[in-house]
Design a protein around this motif. Sequence first.
Motif, PDB file in Angstrom:
ATOM      1  N   MET A 223       0.727  -1.312  -0.009  1.00 56.91           N
ATOM      2  CA  MET A 223      -0.044   0.047   0.176  1.00 56.91           C
ATOM      3  C   MET A 223       0.819   1.309  -0.072  1.00 56.91           C
ATOM      4  O   MET A 223       0.912   2.148  -0.936  1.00 56.91           O
ATOM      5  N   VAL A 224       1.749   1.356   0.912  1.00 59.35           N
ATOM      6  CA  VAL A 224       2.450   2.684   1.277  1.00 59.35           C
ATOM      7  C   VAL A 224       3.435   2.806   0.094  1.00 59.35           C
ATOM      8  O   VAL A 224       3.487   3.847  -0.321  1.00 59.35           O
ATOM      9  N   THR A 225       4.165   1.794  -0.143  1.00 61.24           N
ATOM     10  CA  THR A 225       5.283   2.109  -1.248  1.00 61.24           C
ATOM     11  C   THR A 225       4.431   2.239  -2.721  1.00 61.24           C
ATOM     12  O   THR A 225       5.153   3.267  -3.602  1.00 61.24           O
ATOM     13  N   THR A 226       3.314   1.692  -3.055  1.00 64.78           N
ATOM     14  CA  THR A 226       2.737   1.795  -4.377  1.00 64.78           C
ATOM     15  C   THR A 226       2.303   3.250  -4.398  1.00 64.78           C
ATOM     16  O   THR A 226       2.129   3.822  -5.481  1.00 64.78           O
ATOM     17  N   ARG A 227       1.929   3.906  -3.245  1.00 63.16           N
ATOM     18  CA  ARG A 227       1.450   5.345  -3.079  1.00 63.16           C
ATOM     19  C   ARG A 227       2.367   6.130  -3.659  1.00 63.16           C
ATOM     20  O   ARG A 227       2.217   7.011  -4.514  1.00 63.16           O
ATOM     21  N   GLU A 228       3.862   5.993  -3.140  1.00 61.60           N
ATOM     22  CA  GLU A 228       4.791   6.821  -3.481  1.00 61.60           C
ATOM     23  C   GLU A 228       4.953   6.659  -4.885  1.00 61.60           C
ATOM     24  O   GLU A 228       5.305   7.682  -5.322  1.00 61.60           O
TER      25      GLU A 228
END
Length: 400
Positions: A223-228
């Motif tokens: 979730m978080v890395t794909t957001r970046e």
Amino acid sequence: MTRRAVRAGEPDVPPVERTGHVWRVRSASAARQVLRERRATTQAGFTAEWIPKGFLKHHPILISDGPLHDEQRSAVGRFFAPKVVAERYLALMEQCADRLLAASGSEVVLDELALLYTVEVTAQAVGLTESSVPAMARRLESFFNQPPFDITRADLGRTPRQWALAAWRGLLPVLRLYLADVRPAIRVRRRTPGQDVISHLIGQGYTDADILVECVTYGTAGMVTTREFIAMAAWHLVGDEALRARYLVAGQPERHAILNEIIRLEPVVGHLYRRVRQPFTFTESSTGSTERTTHTPAPGDLIDLCILPANADPATVGDHPLEVCPGRPLPAGVNDAVLSFGDGAHRCPGQPLAILEADVLLRRLLAHGVRVVSEPTIGWDELIAGYTLRGFRLQVGTAT
């Protein structure tokens, strides 16, 4: 094209460098050799060595090694296979992207919108579907508010006060995530299993604590890395008119090739770490040279695989390593994103999901026409050893 996420003070050379017990590897071929040493090294990134071994019945997949990890990786990997991702989640991605963009109006903060989008989509694959997406996103974000650390030092370079602060800022968000998100999902799936990771883990006899840690892992990796990455890819596409025009008229294979090239250029996770457990050798060679240098790290050494320079290693990626060249010729066995999703036993299985997620949202966003209101601020997160982008404001609907 200019790289945007370049941290000051991090050199691109030499290809292999040793300082005391720490090796820094910036050669793509050498890094791949290290990552494929399945028995001689173990996971040392993501503070893996500081997670208690006896507390959990099953060690988390991200930070485990050996036959058990291979078995876990193979079983979970089927949830993220390209065909499965397209069949199960494409419609969800499209509906979610349309709904979030419609609700955002004429101006979006892309990093905030991308967080809600990636949390909702990945939660479906994991099985975290019994709670509010915005609230779960906030809980996941709070987990990253950690004091700094230095992974090359035995105590991570933290003072006792920083360790206490890390425990408070880490354990409290995890407890909240368990009570509000994970436990309700486990209860539902014990009664009615689904086609998701939590249901699979329950079937494998995982305890609630085991499942919680895996959910934290997927929360960070999925979730978080794909957001970046979504924010970074948009930044490049908005800033390059020719590339954006090409992306908008291209078919899906070419769009995905463009996105893989952008993440090669701007890997979200900038460093991968391995601890040497038994002696082994790896080699490096210079561009245009047949001479090879052999290195033999010793047990206890830490190997820092520097992904940013490795992904621009001309010996692997060829000419113009800092340009986006979709479909560039690569050696056999080298992924289109080179090392941005790792390699070997610990290669991230979520690449098809991440690329498809990014494509669905970006294609819809850019089709409306966008104008940059404020460019993002680049920050750095030590836990994922990568960049963060915040405050990326776009005016939507500028197409004529």
